[in-house]
Write an enzyme that holds these catalytic residues in place. Sequence first.
Site: not given
Ligand code: DQQ
Length: 530
Positions: A21-22, A46, A81, A233
């Site tokens: 992800n991010d 995830w 994270w 979010d």
């Molecule tokens: N992904 C979120 C963040 C967090 C991370 C955004 C956790 O807020 O830190 O997609 O994988």
Amino acid sequence: NAMFSWQRTAFHFQPENNWMNDPNGPLYHKGWYHIFYQYNGESAVWGNISWGHAVSTDMIHWLHLPIAMVPDRWFDVNGVWTGSATFLPDGNIVMLYTGATNENVQVQNLAYPANLSDPLLLDWVKYDGNPVLVPPPGIGSKDFRDPTTAWIGPDGKWRIAIGSRVNTTGISLVYTTTNFITYDLKDQILHAVPGTGMWECVDLYPVSKNGSKGLDTSVNGPEIKHVLKASLDDTKLDHYAIGTYYPENDTWVPDNPAEDVGTGLQVDYGRYYASKTFYDPHKERRVVWGWINETDTENDDLRKGWASVQTIPRTVVLDSKTGTNVLQWPIEEIETLRLNSTEFEGVVVEPGSVVPLDIGTATQLDIFADFEIESLGSESINEKSVGCGGGSVDRSALGPFGLLVIADETLSEQTPIYFRSSNSDTFFCADETRSSKAPDVSKVVYGSKVPVLSDEKFSMRVLVDHSIIESFAQGGRTVITSRVYPTKAIYGAARIFLFNNATGLKIKASLKIWELNSAFIRPFPMDQAQ
Ligand code: DQQ
């Protein structure tokens, strides 16, 4: 897994397998661009979040490196994270990231490279005194995450911003620090927008008013505006606004309160989230990375064994012509992938028609297309704003018109990327509703308004990579990323077409289309890993 292999992209960054992800902590160090990313090394969903790591000299070709940080301490055992990198004046690098603790509290942790002279920055040390920040009074233990890159204020202290919420109001806190170990919470928050919910992955960065060059994060002055971005979010959308940052009290004020963070512009109107910028001192530019999540079912992700890609990195500057939006554009290094090109001059597309563009293989493309319109009747057309809602089959006098990409010969699969005008505005849209014969994938009509100035043609640039389409209108004022799952329009069967569904006008299109090579995205040579 051969079953879905055509959905694998050829020049977008992704790990060899499993979940991503991010984007995290992008930086440039000793000739190498580093990207870290949220990674589950055990599965295509995830969980068990670590920091994956890769390096590149051009942000197109990549070498995967061993995982940089895993969840192995009480202060991050439930997940390493999202976080950001900061360069200190003495050349040191500090990484701040959110840890989900043994009790699932969101805290901020400090990490740094074990050996700065290693250009690959292979080893990362977590500070033993972590966490360096815990949720302050009044902030929920699960509403405190994703520290920004730090910037220096006029008092010589560093600042970081951290996203949060109070009830349904999205907010960003600011802390000052001199050593990245102890911090002071500012009395005033950076900014708050009621109704926008939890702010993830906040980003605050300067852009120069004249639209030139990118700026390092601490730069400020009269010729500078500040972009504030939050990933919402609640909606999983990245929103930004342009405004002024006041270092005296560490607040940010939008230029146009009606188009605030979360109530106005999006970084990207398609499948896109958790973006993060960094300053590239090598090419004096600010670059934005963004995560493209899957829209297929979790079961299909598991069957494939991987999920998600990152966008092609984009430069980001203020649009000096409008002053009201940023411009995003694929980094110039993408051009090194260009192979043969085909040009089309003044192709006329009659109302209600489709024109094939004979370019051979159409799975990896860099397309530039300009459109001029010619009215059919002498009476003036009076059409109210329509938006993208009805998709590309929703016809009116003035549109839509554009391209059909990742289409098969019979158009049984196609993704239209198009303009939709009215007398008062123009929308730029991507219609996924016919993108795939597969039943379970989500198929959305995306889009938003795009400013088209009086001396401008309608223009788009479209990057096509098997199952990802990144579309840029009017030099990058409005951007849409599409994640599609063709089953017919794959490999040699993929085609591209012009279309015009307007009833009241002809269009004349001029295009230059490059075929793009694949990028090398290579595994780490394990015999050297010891
Ligand atoms: N992904 C979120 C963040 C967090 C991370 C955004 C956790 O807020 O830190 O997609 O994988």
